[in-house]
Design a protein around this motif. Structure first.
Motif, mmCIF file in Angstrom:
data_model
loop_
_atom_site.group_PDB
_atom_site.id
_atom_site.type_symbol
_atom_site.label_atom_id
_atom_site.label_comp_id
_atom_site.label_asym_id
_atom_site.label_seq_id
_atom_site.Cartn_x
_atom_site.Cartn_y
_atom_site.Cartn_z
ATOM 1 N N ARG A 143 0.833 -1.188 0.000
ATOM 2 C CA ARG A 143 0.000 0.000 0.000
ATOM 3 C C ARG A 143 0.869 1.240 0.000
ATOM 4 N NH1 ARG A 143 -5.269 0.641 3.016
ATOM 5 N NH2 ARG A 143 -4.959 -1.574 3.287
ATOM 6 N N ILE A 144 0.576 2.123 -0.869
ATOM 7 C CA ILE A 144 1.309 3.378 -0.924
ATOM 8 C C ILE A 144 0.427 4.470 -0.375
ATOM 9 C CG2 ILE A 144 2.404 5.034 -2.437
ATOM 10 C CD1 ILE A 144 3.286 2.882 -4.184
ATOM 11 N N THR A 145 0.892 5.118 0.669
ATOM 12 C CA THR A 145 0.055 6.124 1.308
ATOM 13 C C THR A 145 0.085 7.416 0.507
ATOM 14 O OG1 THR A 145 1.877 6.965 2.631
ATOM 15 C CG2 THR A 145 0.658 5.100 3.518
ATOM 16 N N ASP A 146 -0.936 8.207 0.768
ATOM 17 C CA ASP A 146 -0.995 9.500 0.095
ATOM 18 C C ASP A 146 0.182 10.361 0.490
ATOM 19 O OD1 ASP A 146 -4.614 9.786 0.113
ATOM 20 O OD2 ASP A 146 -3.199 8.875 -1.278
ATOM 21 N N GLN A 147 0.534 10.260 1.764
ATOM 22 C CA GLN A 147 1.650 11.063 2.239
ATOM 23 C C GLN A 147 2.931 10.698 1.494
ATOM 24 O OE1 GLN A 147 1.389 13.571 4.294
ATOM 25 N NE2 GLN A 147 3.535 13.972 3.867
ATOM 26 N N GLN A 148 3.098 9.416 1.300
ATOM 27 C CA GLN A 148 4.267 8.956 0.577
ATOM 28 C C GLN A 148 4.292 9.515 -0.838
ATOM 29 O OE1 GLN A 148 4.303 4.803 1.439
ATOM 30 N NE2 GLN A 148 6.294 4.521 0.504
ATOM 31 N N ILE A 149 3.124 9.455 -1.464
ATOM 32 C CA ILE A 149 3.037 9.969 -2.825
ATOM 33 C C ILE A 149 3.366 11.441 -2.853
ATOM 34 C CG2 ILE A 149 1.422 10.499 -4.670
ATOM 35 C CD1 ILE A 149 0.108 7.889 -4.256
ATOM 36 N N ASP A 150 2.804 12.164 -1.905
ATOM 37 C CA ASP A 150 3.061 13.599 -1.885
ATOM 38 C C ASP A 150 4.538 13.892 -1.672
ATOM 39 O OD1 ASP A 150 -0.045 14.746 -0.386
ATOM 40 O OD2 ASP A 150 0.583 14.416 -2.442
ATOM 41 N N ASP A 151 5.133 13.161 -0.747
ATOM 42 C CA ASP A 151 6.550 13.399 -0.499
ATOM 43 C C ASP A 151 7.377 13.133 -1.748
ATOM 44 O OD1 ASP A 151 6.611 12.157 2.926
ATOM 45 O OD2 ASP A 151 6.101 14.101 2.055
ATOM 46 N N LEU A 152 7.099 11.984 -2.337
ATOM 47 C CA LEU A 152 7.853 11.607 -3.528
ATOM 48 C C LEU A 152 7.677 12.646 -4.622
ATOM 49 C CD1 LEU A 152 9.555 9.449 -4.840
ATOM 50 C CD2 LEU A 152 7.498 8.256 -5.470
ATOM 51 N N MET A 153 6.456 13.085 -4.773
ATOM 52 C CA MET A 153 6.182 14.033 -5.852
ATOM 53 C C MET A 153 6.891 15.350 -5.624
ATOM 54 S SD MET A 153 2.684 14.876 -7.625
ATOM 55 C CE MET A 153 1.811 14.878 -6.095
ATOM 56 N N SER A 154 6.784 15.857 -4.405
ATOM 57 C CA SER A 154 7.447 17.134 -4.141
ATOM 58 C C SER A 154 8.940 17.023 -4.348
ATOM 59 C CB SER A 154 7.165 17.575 -2.713
ATOM 60 O OG SER A 154 5.816 17.414 -2.416
ATOM 61 N N LYS A 155 9.488 15.924 -3.874
ATOM 62 C CA LYS A 155 10.922 15.746 -4.011
ATOM 63 C C LYS A 155 11.334 15.680 -5.471
ATOM 64 C CE LYS A 155 11.905 12.545 -1.189
ATOM 65 N NZ LYS A 155 12.402 11.276 -0.641
ATOM 66 N N LEU A 156 10.653 14.846 -6.238
ATOM 67 C CA LEU A 156 11.013 14.671 -7.644
ATOM 68 C C LEU A 156 10.923 15.974 -8.404
ATOM 69 C CD1 LEU A 156 9.167 11.352 -8.478
ATOM 70 C CD2 LEU A 156 11.592 11.676 -8.208
ATOM 71 N N GLN A 157 9.760 16.581 -8.306
ATOM 72 C CA GLN A 157 9.573 17.760 -9.133
ATOM 73 C C GLN A 157 10.423 18.935 -8.670
ATOM 74 O OE1 GLN A 157 7.415 15.538 -9.317
ATOM 75 N NE2 GLN A 157 6.219 15.696 -11.170
ATOM 76 N N SER A 158 10.617 19.056 -7.382
ATOM 77 C CA SER A 158 11.453 20.153 -6.908
ATOM 78 C C SER A 158 12.860 20.025 -7.439
ATOM 79 C CB SER A 158 11.501 20.172 -5.381
ATOM 80 O OG SER A 158 10.217 20.147 -4.853
ATOM 81 N N LEU A 159 13.381 18.809 -7.420
ATOM 82 C CA LEU A 159 14.740 18.626 -7.908
ATOM 83 C C LEU A 159 14.835 18.901 -9.392
ATOM 84 C CD1 LEU A 159 15.881 15.583 -5.832
ATOM 85 C CD2 LEU A 159 16.939 17.815 -5.938
ATOM 86 N N LEU A 160 13.780 18.579 -10.105
ATOM 87 C CA LEU A 160 13.846 18.792 -11.545
ATOM 88 C C LEU A 160 13.669 20.249 -11.909
ATOM 89 C CD1 LEU A 160 11.935 15.716 -12.851
ATOM 90 C CD2 LEU A 160 14.244 16.363 -13.374
#
Lengths: 222, 92
Positions: free
Chosen positions: B15-32
């Protein structure tokens, strides 16, 4: 950093991605964050006896290495030569569009090959290029009634639906990623963006070189 | 297509939590998007997705423009300059 590039365009490009992070920036920490899914897809698709060291490959840093760009530019120049030779310039302005589209597709195909089949977008490009072009006009059916209802529901329900809609839009932009779950989609997107950036860098460098060459043909200090 | 088949698996890592998704997304896009972003708070996931969409579109446009430029240059360039371009591009 060692990059063994076969100039015949074959896929035996054993650029050491794990060594690549030394030369450009420090994206290693970032590569580990998404290394799980990379490892999963790499294990599934194999790679045919390739020496895969561990799951800690900086999967985005490779797009910024000099070696990767050089490899890509070599393949791209070869593809451009083929484009230059095959369609004979005889028609009207439609030829320009067809040529630039041929160039764009060759560039995208070369980019997808450079990804070495580890990402969905690259596999989608390589396997369905003409199909994508043909079905795109028919697939793009805007449903105005449905979208307004969804927008109303989004206003009532709050974030999740709007987020999902935007994620779908994003999935349409990246080839082969229309129906992915959000985490997978985000990883595909990040790899795709890094690859596109490299594509832009390489193509502008080639364009600069070619324009310099065509404007000053006799002034090359070789 | 493999994407259609594997999609039914949904999340193979549990199960992937929403929080996890949000964290991953912010991290990925911020770095890019480090070059484009200011230092403002980019906590909104929708904004991040929106920015990513626009960025990809602009990259596509740029590639199209470059393709056009390259196709014009290919028409104009002779054979010898191709070889010179090849050799020179190896020194990039």
């Amino acid at each position: 950093m060692r990059a063994v590039a076969r100039s015949d365009g074959s896929r035996a490009i054993w650029t050491e991605a794990s060594e690549g992070f030394v030369s450009e920036g420090g994206r290693l920490w970032f590569g580990m964050a998404i290394s799980n899914a990379e490892g999963e897809s790499a294990a599934k698709e194999g790679g045919g006896g390739r020496k895969r060291k561990r799951r800690e490959e900086p999967s985005l840093a490779k797009w910024r290495t000099q070696g990767e760009q050089r490899t890509y530019s070599t393949k791209l120049i070869e593809a451009l030569r083929r484009v230059r030779r095959s369609p004979p310039a005889g028609a009207t302005s439609t030829t320009h569009h067809a040529r630039s589209r041929a160039v764009r597709e060759a560039a995208d195909r070369a980019l997808a090959v450079a990804a070495r089949g580890r990402t969905r977008w690259s596999r989608a490009i390589l396997s369905g290029r003409t199909l994508k072009r043909r079905i795109r006009p028919s697939c793009f059916r805007p449903k105005p009634v449905g979208s307004s209802a969804a927008a109303r529901a989004a206003a009532e329900r709050g974030k999740p639906v709007t987020l999902e809609k935007k994620a779908r839009v994003l999935g349409r932009l990246v080839p082969g990623c229309r129906k992915l779950s959000l985490p997978t989609l985000l990883e595909e997107v990040s790899d795709y963006i890094a690859a596109l950036e490299m594509q832009v860098r390489t193509m502008s460098a080639i364009a600069d070189v070619l324009s310099a060459a065509s404007s000053a043909p006799a002034a090359e200090p070789m | 297509m493999s994407s259609r088949r594997s999609r039914s698996r949904q999340s193979s890592s549990g199960r992937i939590t929403d929080q996890q998704i949000d964290d991953l997304m912010s991290k990925l896009q911020s770095l890019l998007h480090e070059a484009r972003l200011g230092s403002h708070d980019r906590a909104s996931a929708a904004k991040v997705l929106q920015d990513t969409c626009s960025y990809i579109r602009s990259l596509h446009r740029e590639v199209d423009d470059l393709s056009e430029r390259l196709s014009e240059l290919l028409d104009a360039a002779g054979v010898s300059s191709d070889q010179a371009a090849c050799i020179r591009s190896l020194f990039m």
